[in-house]
Design a protein around this motif. Structure first.
Motif, PDB file in Angstrom:
ATOM      1  N   GLU A 168       0.801  -1.217   0.000  1.00 32.61           N
ATOM      2  CA  GLU A 168       0.000   0.000   0.000  1.00 32.61           C
ATOM      3  C   GLU A 168       0.835   1.269   0.000  1.00 32.61           C
ATOM      4  N   GLN A 169       2.061   1.170   0.375  1.00 37.15           N
ATOM      5  CA  GLN A 169       2.880   2.387   0.426  1.00 37.15           C
ATOM      6  C   GLN A 169       3.930   2.333  -0.656  1.00 37.15           C
ATOM      7  N   LYS A 170       3.475   2.111  -1.832  1.00 30.78           N
ATOM      8  CA  LYS A 170       4.413   1.894  -2.920  1.00 30.78           C
ATOM      9  C   LYS A 170       5.347   3.089  -3.098  1.00 30.78           C
ATOM     10  N   GLU A 171       4.814   4.275  -2.884  1.00 36.05           N
ATOM     11  CA  GLU A 171       5.626   5.463  -3.154  1.00 36.05           C
ATOM     12  C   GLU A 171       6.738   5.579  -2.128  1.00 36.05           C
ATOM     13  N   LEU A 172       6.400   5.204  -0.916  1.00 40.87           N
ATOM     14  CA  LEU A 172       7.383   5.414   0.137  1.00 40.87           C
ATOM     15  C   LEU A 172       8.452   4.334   0.131  1.00 40.87           C
ATOM     16  N   ALA A 173       8.008   3.134  -0.081  1.00 37.49           N
ATOM     17  CA  ALA A 173       8.942   2.041   0.095  1.00 37.49           C
ATOM     18  C   ALA A 173       9.932   1.977  -1.056  1.00 37.49           C
ATOM     19  N   ALA A 174      11.134   1.652  -0.699  1.00 35.93           N
ATOM     20  CA  ALA A 174      12.144   1.482  -1.732  1.00 35.93           C
ATOM     21  C   ALA A 174      11.921   0.148  -2.419  1.00 35.93           C
ATOM     22  N   THR A 175      11.948   0.157  -3.703  1.00 35.89           N
ATOM     23  CA  THR A 175      11.689  -1.078  -4.431  1.00 35.89           C
ATOM     24  C   THR A 175      12.988  -1.651  -4.966  1.00 35.89           C
ATOM     25  N   THR A 176      12.842  -2.835  -5.524  1.00 37.00           N
ATOM     26  CA  THR A 176      13.998  -3.462  -6.142  1.00 37.00           C
ATOM     27  C   THR A 176      14.555  -2.573  -7.243  1.00 37.00           C
ATOM     28  N   GLU A 177      13.639  -1.938  -7.955  1.00 36.08           N
ATOM     29  CA  GLU A 177      14.109  -1.117  -9.065  1.00 36.08           C
ATOM     30  C   GLU A 177      14.968   0.034  -8.548  1.00 36.08           C
ATOM     31  N   ASP A 178      14.523   0.621  -7.466  1.00 38.08           N
ATOM     32  CA  ASP A 178      15.331   1.704  -6.892  1.00 38.08           C
ATOM     33  C   ASP A 178      16.712   1.208  -6.539  1.00 38.08           C
ATOM     34  N   PHE A 179      16.719   0.020  -5.975  1.00 37.70           N
ATOM     35  CA  PHE A 179      17.999  -0.539  -5.562  1.00 37.70           C
ATOM     36  C   PHE A 179      18.886  -0.778  -6.773  1.00 37.70           C
ATOM     37  N   GLN A 180      18.278  -1.359  -7.802  1.00 39.68           N
ATOM     38  CA  GLN A 180      19.058  -1.607  -9.016  1.00 39.68           C
ATOM     39  C   GLN A 180      19.586  -0.301  -9.595  1.00 39.68           C
ATOM     40  N   LEU A 181      18.709   0.688  -9.560  1.00 37.59           N
ATOM     41  CA  LEU A 181      19.110   1.983 -10.109  1.00 37.59           C
ATOM     42  C   LEU A 181      20.298   2.546  -9.334  1.00 37.59           C
ATOM     43  N   ALA A 182      20.178   2.491  -8.018  1.00 34.02           N
ATOM     44  CA  ALA A 182      21.275   3.023  -7.198  1.00 34.02           C
ATOM     45  C   ALA A 182      22.561   2.249  -7.460  1.00 34.02           C
ATOM     46  N   ALA A 183      22.423   0.922  -7.583  1.00 33.21           N
ATOM     47  CA  ALA A 183      23.619   0.109  -7.814  1.00 33.21           C
ATOM     48  C   ALA A 183      24.241   0.450  -9.163  1.00 33.21           C
ATOM     49  N   LEU A 184      23.399   0.587 -10.173  1.00 33.12           N
ATOM     50  CA  LEU A 184      23.928   0.895 -11.500  1.00 33.12           C
ATOM     51  C   LEU A 184      24.564   2.280 -11.545  1.00 33.12           C
ATOM     52  N   ARG A 185      23.953   3.201 -10.829  1.00 33.48           N
ATOM     53  CA  ARG A 185      24.540   4.546 -10.784  1.00 33.48           C
ATOM     54  C   ARG A 185      25.939   4.494 -10.194  1.00 33.48           C
ATOM     55  N   ALA A 186      26.031   3.780  -9.071  1.00 33.38           N
ATOM     56  CA  ALA A 186      27.331   3.687  -8.425  1.00 33.38           C
ATOM     57  C   ALA A 186      28.322   2.988  -9.347  1.00 33.38           C
ATOM     58  N   LEU A 187      27.826   1.976 -10.035  1.00 34.00           N
ATOM     59  CA  LEU A 187      28.712   1.224 -10.924  1.00 34.00           C
ATOM     60  C   LEU A 187      29.211   2.114 -12.058  1.00 34.00           C
ATOM     61  N   SER A 188      28.291   2.890 -12.604  1.00 31.52           N
ATOM     62  CA  SER A 188      28.726   3.716 -13.732  1.00 31.52           C
ATOM     63  C   SER A 188      29.723   4.772 -13.256  1.00 31.52           C
ATOM     64  N   ALA A 189      29.480   5.299 -12.043  1.00 31.37           N
ATOM     65  CA  ALA A 189      30.460   6.246 -11.506  1.00 31.37           C
ATOM     66  C   ALA A 189      31.811   5.568 -11.348  1.00 31.37           C
ATOM     67  N   SER A 190      31.764   4.339 -10.885  1.00 35.05           N
ATOM     68  CA  SER A 190      33.024   3.636 -10.663  1.00 35.05           C
ATOM     69  C   SER A 190      33.757   3.396 -11.980  1.00 35.05           C
ATOM     70  N   PHE A 191      33.017   3.079 -13.033  1.00 34.83           N
ATOM     71  CA  PHE A 191      33.660   2.885 -14.337  1.00 34.83           C
ATOM     72  C   PHE A 191      34.252   4.189 -14.851  1.00 34.83           C
ATOM     73  N   LEU A 192      33.423   5.237 -14.768  1.00 39.04           N
ATOM     74  CA  LEU A 192      33.850   6.484 -15.407  1.00 39.04           C
ATOM     75  C   LEU A 192      35.013   7.134 -14.678  1.00 39.04           C
ATOM     76  N   SER A 193      35.132   6.852 -13.400  1.00 41.10           N
ATOM     77  CA  SER A 193      36.177   7.553 -12.665  1.00 41.10           C
ATOM     78  C   SER A 193      37.538   6.897 -12.863  1.00 41.10           C
ATOM     79  N   PHE A 194      37.576   5.793 -13.581  1.00 41.11           N
ATOM     80  CA  PHE A 194      38.891   5.254 -13.911  1.00 41.11           C
ATOM     81  C   PHE A 194      39.475   6.135 -14.992  1.00 41.11           C
ATOM     82  N   ALA A 195      40.265   7.090 -14.570  1.00 42.98           N
ATOM     83  CA  ALA A 195      40.781   7.986 -15.578  1.00 42.98           C
ATOM     84  C   ALA A 195      41.796   7.239 -16.424  1.00 42.98           C
ATOM     85  N   ARG A 196      41.481   7.072 -17.644  1.00 36.32           N
ATOM     86  CA  ARG A 196      42.420   6.562 -18.641  1.00 36.32           C
ATOM     87  C   ARG A 196      42.856   5.128 -18.400  1.00 36.32           C
TER      88      ARG A 196
END
Lengths: 446, 863
Positions: free
Chosen positions: B576-604
């Motif tokens: 019933e509290q779909k908006e409030l609760a963090a979903t799997t998708e949110d988690f995946q999104l956060a993980a992917l964001r962190a992952l992409s940051a980790s990839f991009l910050s490898f300078a060269r």
């Protein structure tokens, strides 16, 4: 509106020209600044260190507001200050002293927040990095040091650490003349120029030397190209060299490794360089007293200004806020009207003895917040109230149910009580009657 | 009106007056007929709003029939007449409808009409408000309508004077409403009106400043208001100084509020804290030799009241304190016309005071506090801590760049609190504070907070599965986090027992897995991931050798798990509290964001898990209409640079002559290839650029080979990591050998015209040292290789090629590329690289052979 500001080591004031049209604006009076001694503090006012007399015992700092040519505020630091730097919002000013100390003032209150021994000899240049958390200083002793300001202000950690600096680069063999830092947060590069005729490129994150560029003559000033493919170096022989940062350099270059090209027709040493992003312009100032605006792509002169007889040694490109619509400037104005002066008080000479004193003032202009908008409400209110009017039916229904149940329970209670009462009544009546009978029987018996 | 007078379409202007008349006739109540409040009115509003029936505006391009204008005007006239009649009606429901619609008309009608008649409307509304006997609904509606009228009026600077004089009269009424005993709905609408007046016509408050402050303060302090109401009250109180707009009123109000907070804390914390902390705050609050400020709203806690106060429940105390803290936050984070003196040391001392009380009793007060009292306090402490953290956030936000002198103490406070804090809600807030600090204060701050962020995020991100805890142990061989782990676990358990935070987000506090270990809520994991992402964004390359390999490893593992698992434990009960609760998708999104940051910050440098990561991004993109897909598309674009290093010609680049253009072009390209040293086909371009110390240094992974190989091999139980570590080690030795060979001085440089010579020259010693190790390590691992580790091996063997190249140079094999991906056994690798080397030779002779190799990337195939 972008303007070029230029000052000289001889008292010629600060010249001010509009970059786009070339028209001369105010000339701020009485300024004789050392190299790197002119800054614009948070787009609000100009500050310059002064080294007027050769007896090195005195020196002072001057403020000019953007709109008035006269000196507005005069400060007297404990020792002569040469380079000055201000962080981007203009909350702090850092100054490098002749003794190798760095002074760190809060602009708004003028308090000397910190003073630390940075170099063995006098500090020659100071810059803040992009996010204002690091300060990079160069010195006469040939060292370039990176200071983490959070570390400097953390008394506990400074006591534990054996050195204050984050990195100390000591590969330069002679006085450092200029330091510049690129963009890119932790991946930024630092470029330093020295009297040992080299420029060196350092990695901020690793604290290592990345590249060493040897020039035909001493480089006094450097300016980074915004894309950081290369940097411009102004030399003492009047040339502006272009040196590669990113690319592998041309080994056959007539000037030496990594140096791609040179241009300029300054007759004397180039002492200051600035890059103006609007229009891809490079501005150079020289000891011959001229300021030239170059097209950075074609290396053609776009404009030329004559500052005066004295050598130009500082150039700034400043975006002046032209109109009052900007909220910050408006705030400042109202503030100034109330306090009588546009500019903050002079910088203090000594750090406050009790820096923990409770009424230490921290003046902050509170920005941000979106909630100052007022909004219409009655339409939403109607919907809400209609909902309330309708929605309450469920509540009343529940209340009704509850009342009904209560009523039933009370009715039961009443019935119970009634029954009890009747029983009791019956009992008493019987008792009385029986008692009466017994009594009469007794009497009869007697 | 003619029966068949048809409109051209629904945009026809003629529709509007007709529609308005119809509505007026059929759906708006009038004097005579009774009406049912319900749905009709909302329909009226919707239609009027959709068609802007009251706007009387005509599009410019068409010349409008003056008759049409007249018709519309008369329709609106009759609308206004009807509404005014309704307002004066005796029936409460009609009066209510009239008032509401009048407010709505203020919002919708044309400027000319508003200016012409607002004073009449205002008188009407005010007279209703002044009536002593009218229903709640009518009062609430009239407050809202007057507020709307002021909002509209504030848009006309010319009417400022009239508006102010009207506002003064309203303020009196509002104060009356607030001081009367009424229902909360009335207070709420009165507050809303008050806020509008404060913001739009500040000067009208001046005369009533004190009484407004009193009214609000007494409401807050007397207790008995709902949480929602308290929030609104604190909001209004925070806005009050804006009406004066000078520095003193802001500072004075802040000081008054802090005094009250401190008093109430004294009562609440009785027996929970030691005297010294309290005294420090008092010293800051009222400096010696200065008079304390007058009490807030002159609300005097006299003897009797303070006696009553001591008997107050913990709950009401906490709600008072938190409301006032919220008020401080609002004051700090909202703009103010002049510079103000923010008492930062005091605020920080207060926050510290709140956060450092954890419910444990000091020795001396043990005999004086009953266990029931302690229980009550502990049940309310999390709320207090939460508001304390909010206040800290507000301080950081409000101070902006002036924070510098206080940053050290904030960092220390955060670090200390991280160690004791175990409730998920509070940890989430703490993570958000660290993120704000990192983003706003940059690199310097990152080096202060880095270790804490990493340690805590590693703890929070460790799952309870065996596999993952192995991962954690293996990745934390430094010891610091290991030491923290059991400690924090214990704390978390404790927190679950006492935790009663009043928010519902991530309500899976009580949900426990079968083993009865506490589960980290998804929202907390997301917060930890976001903190890591921010850290990598801000300072991904600072001291990267110390932490990056662990963190990158963790991130790829977590992201992959999040895609394998399906629904994450913890949000099943939140239907019933779909908006409030963090979903799997949110988690995946956060993980992917962190992952992409980790990839991009490898300078060269090629990120070690690029291939697996790209696969995940591709999977993520295939979920249409989700945030995930949006982000993955963006990430794939951003990562493209790592896959196909484009040769950009810098046409703007000023060259001395044409000849050098070509040469520089060539050099750029090689430079780029060097940057991609780790990618399989391109890596072979990196015949060591012996004349370029810059590139060598930049390429250098920065990992110090100071740990002996043995520590790497024994640090992990899991094969994949072992392989990874060993391979890294090999690589390090290889690159370091290379780097050491090169002098920093540019003068002693081999001309790059003979790259092959350079290769041989420099590789000889390298392959002697490193290649046997590489062979050995691969051999030992070969047997236990599973499909999952395969990728890692094929990735991480790539760095070895610098060592192997010399050996393989003479083996020119014609094998096709895909053989690389099938099995990363020794022989295949050798063959594959032989091919790559051939290509390399070809490439150096032709200018444009470079991008063609891209498609044959063995890593992308191996997925």
């Amino acid at each position: 509106m972008e303007v070029i500001l230029a000052s000289s080591s001889v008292d010629g004031g600060i010249g001010c020209w509009e970059l786009e049209t070339g028209t001369e604006h105010l000339r701020y009076k009485s300024c004789a600044s050392p190299p790197h001694g002119l800054v614009c503090v948070g787009h609000r006012f100009l500050a310059s260190s002064q080294l007027r007399d050769s007896s090195l015992s005195s020196g002072f700092l001057l403020y000019w507001s953007c709109s008035k040519p006269q000196v507005q505020v005069k400060s007297f630091p404990a020792e002569p200050i040469k380079p000055l730097a201000a962080n981007h919002p203009g909350t702090y000013i850092a100054g490098g002293g002749l003794s190798g100390h760095i002074y760190f003032w809060e602009v708004e209150s003028g308090r000397l927040l910190k003073k630390w021994h940075a170099h063995y000899r006098s500090v020659t240049c100071l810059v803040f990095n992009e996010d204002d958390s690091l300060l990079i200083s160069g010195s006469e002793d040939g060292s370039v040091r990176v200071w983490n300001l959070f570390m400097i202000f953390d008394d506990l950690r400074t006591r534990e650490a054996n050195h204050l600096y984050e990195h100390s680069f000591s590969e330069h063999t002679m006085q450092v003349t200029d330091v510049s830092i690129g963009y890119g947060g932790c991946n930024a590069i630092i470029v330093s120029a020295s009297e040992d005729r080299t420029c060196k490129v350092w990695s901020l994150s690793r604290g290592k030397l990345l590249r060493n560029v040897v020039f035909p003559s001493i480089i006094d000033v450097i300016a980074l190209d915004p894309a950081e493919q290369f940097f411009y170096a102004g030399s003492r022989d009047g040339k502006i060299f272009i040196s590669a940062l990113n690319a592998e350099s041309v080994s056959k270059s007539e000037y030496g490794m990594h140096i791609v090209d040179s241009f300029s027709n300054h007759s004397k040493a180039v002492t200051s360089l600035a890059y103006a992003p609007s229009g891809n312009l490079l501005i150079s100032g020289s000891e011959d007293g001229t300021i030239r605006v170059w097209n950075a792509k074609t290396h053609n002169i776009v404009r030329m200004f004559k500052h005066g007889k004295g050598p130009v040694n500082n150039i700034l490109v400043v975006r002046q806020q032209p109109d009052l619509s900007n909220q910050i400037s408006l705030n400042l104005r109202t503030c100034s009207r109330k306090q009588g002066s546009l500019l903050p008080p002079p910088l203090e000479k000594y750090p406050n003895s009790a820096d923990e004193e409770p009424d230490a003032k921290t003046l902050v202009s509170l920005q941000g917040g979106i909630s100052t908008d007022v909004s219409h409400r009655s339409a939403d209110l109607i919907f809400n109230q209609i909902k309330e009017l309708q929605g309450s039916s469920a509540a009343t229904e529940m209340e009704m149910e509850k009342l009904k149940l209560d009523y039933n329970r009370s009715m039961q209670m009443v019935n119970q009580w009634k029954k009890m009462y009747e029983n009791l009544h019956q009992f008493c009546v019987n008792e009385l009657l029986d008692g009466g009978k017994a009594l009469t029987a007794d009497e009869n018996g007697n | 009106m003619a029966t068949f007078d048809h409109l051209s379409n629904m945009n026809d202007v003629a529709l509007k007056p007709r529609l308005l008349r119809t509505i007026l006739k059929e759906q708006v109540p009038d004097e005579k007929h009774p009406f049912s409040i319900s749905s009709e009115l909302s329909r009226v509003i919707t239609i009027i709003r959709t068609h802007s029936l009251l706007s009387e505006s005509f599009s410019e391009e068409k010349s409008v029939d003056p008759k049409q204008i007249g018709r519309w005007k008369s329709a609106v006239d009759s609308w206004v007449d009807r509404i005014l009649a309704l307002v004066s009606s005796n029936m409460p429901d009609k009066c209510w409808a009239g008032i509401c619609l009048l407010g709505f008309t203020c919002q919708e009608c044309s400027s000319a009409r508003f200016l012409a008649s607002y004073s009449e409307w205002f008188q009407k509304l005010l007279s209703v408000l002044q009536l002593s006997a009218c229903s709640h609904f009518v009062r609430v509606a009239s407050c809202a309508s007057i507020s709307d009228l002021f909002v509209r009026l504030s848009g006309f600077p010319s009417e400022k004077k009239d508006g102010s004089s009207y506002a003064v009269r309203v303020v009196q009424q509002v104060l009356k409403l607030l001081n009367d005993d009424g229902s909360e709905t009335i207070w709420e609408s009165a507050l809303h009106l008050l806020r509008t007046v404060i913001i739009s016509f500040p000067s009208s408050i001046h005369r009533h400043y004190e009484s407004v402050e009193y009214a609000i303060a007494s409401k807050i302090l007397s207790g008995g208001c709902s949480q929602d109401m308290l929030e609104k009250l604190s909001y209004c109180l925070a806005f009050l100084p804006k009406s004066k707009g000078d520095e003193e009123s802001w500072s004075l109000l802040m000081q008054k509020i802090l005094v009250v907070i401190n008093d109430q804390l004294n009562i609440f914390f009785q027996g929970l804290e030691e005297e010294t902390k309290r005294n420090e705050v008092v010293r800051l609050l009222v400096p010696p030799g200065k008079n304390p400020p007058p009490p807030l709203g002159n609300y005097i806690l006299d003897e009797e009241a303070s006696n009553k106060a001591t008997n107050k429940t913990e709950q009401s105390l906490v709600s008072n304190i938190s409301t006032l803290m919220l008020c401080c936050c609002t004051m700090l984070t909202n703009s103010y016309p002049v510079r103000v003196n923010v008492p930062v040391p005091l605020l920080l001392a207060l926050v510290e005071r709140v956060l450092m009380v954890n419910g444990s009793l000091p020795e001396m007060s043990l005999p004086f506090v009953t266990s029931k009292q302690q229980e009550n306090m502990c049940s309310e402490l999390p709320v207090l801590h939460s508001f304390g953290l909010d206040l800290l956030t507000a301080i950081i936000k409000g101070m902006g760049s002036s924070l510098l002198p206080y940053a050290a103490s904030i960092v220390r406070l955060t670090t200390r609190y991280f160690k004791t804090c175990s409730l998920p809600e509070l940890r989430i807030k703490l993570y958000s504070i660290t993120r704000i600090l990192l983003i706003s204060r940059g690199v310097g701050m990152a080096s202060c907070l880095r270790q804490d962020v990493i340690n805590n995020a590693l703890v929070d991100l460790s799952t309870n599965k065996n596999k993952s805890s192995d991962l954690l142990n293996s990745s934390n061989s430094n010891g610091s986090t290991e030491a923290l782990l059991p400690h924090s676990r214990r704390k978390r358990k404790h927190g679950n027992i006492t935790g009663s935070l009043q928010t519902h987000e991530s309500s899976d506090l009580g949900v426990e897995n079968p083993k009865n270990l506490p589960v980290t809520p998804v929202s907390l994991k997301i917060a930890a991931l976001e903190a890591l992402e921010t850290l990598i964004n801000v300072a991904g390359s600072v001291r990267s050798e110390e932490w990056r390999s662990n963190v990158d490893n963790l991130l790829i593992t977590i992201t992959r798990e999040s895609f394998q698992e399906g629904p994450v434990i913890g949000d099943k009960s939140n239907f019933e509290q779909k908006e409030l609760a963090a979903t799997t998708e949110d988690f995946q999104l956060a993980a992917l964001r962190a992952l992409s940051a980790s990839f991009l910050s490898f300078a060269r440098v090629r990120p070690p898990y690029l291939a697996q990561g790209l696969e995940l991004f591709r999977i993520g993109r295939q979920q249409p209409g989700t945030k995930l897909a949006e982000f993955c598309t963006h990430a794939l674009l951003a990562l493209e640079v790592l896959i196909h290093p484009r040769v950009l010609s810098f046409s703007d680049y000023p060259y001395a002559n044409d000849n050098s253009v070509m040469e520089a072009h060539h050099n750029y390209r090689n430079d780029y290839a060097l940057g991609q040293k780790h990618s399989a086909p391109f890596g072979l371009h990196d015949a060591p650029e012996s004349d370029d110390d810059l590139c060598a240094r930049w390429v250098d992974n920065g990992e110090e080979p100071d740990l002996p190989l043995a520590t790497y091999t024994k640090s992990s139980e899991e094969p994949s990591f072992k392989i990874q570590d060993r391979n890294e080690q090999v690589f390090e030795e290889a690159t370091y050998a290379e780097v050491d060979m090169k002098a920093v001085d540019d003068e002693t440089i081999v001309k790059r015209d003979q790259p092959e010579e350079a290769v041989m020259q420099f590789q000889e010693p390298v392959c002697c040292t490193s290649n046997p190790v590489a062979e050995a390590s691969r051999g030992s691992v070969d047997t236990e290789m599973v499909s999952e580790t395969e990728k890692i091996v094929s990735d991480s063997t790539v760095p070895k090629e610098s060592g192997q190249r010399a050996l393989m140079n003479n083996k020119a094999s014609e094998l096709a590329f895909p053989s690389n991906s099938t099995l990363p056994g020794t022989s295949d690798l050798v063959k594959g690289q032989g091919v790559a080397i051939k290509l390399d030779h070809g490439d150096s002779s032709s200018e444009d052979g470079f991008p063609d190799i891209v498609d044959a990337d063995p890593d992308s195939d191996s997925d």
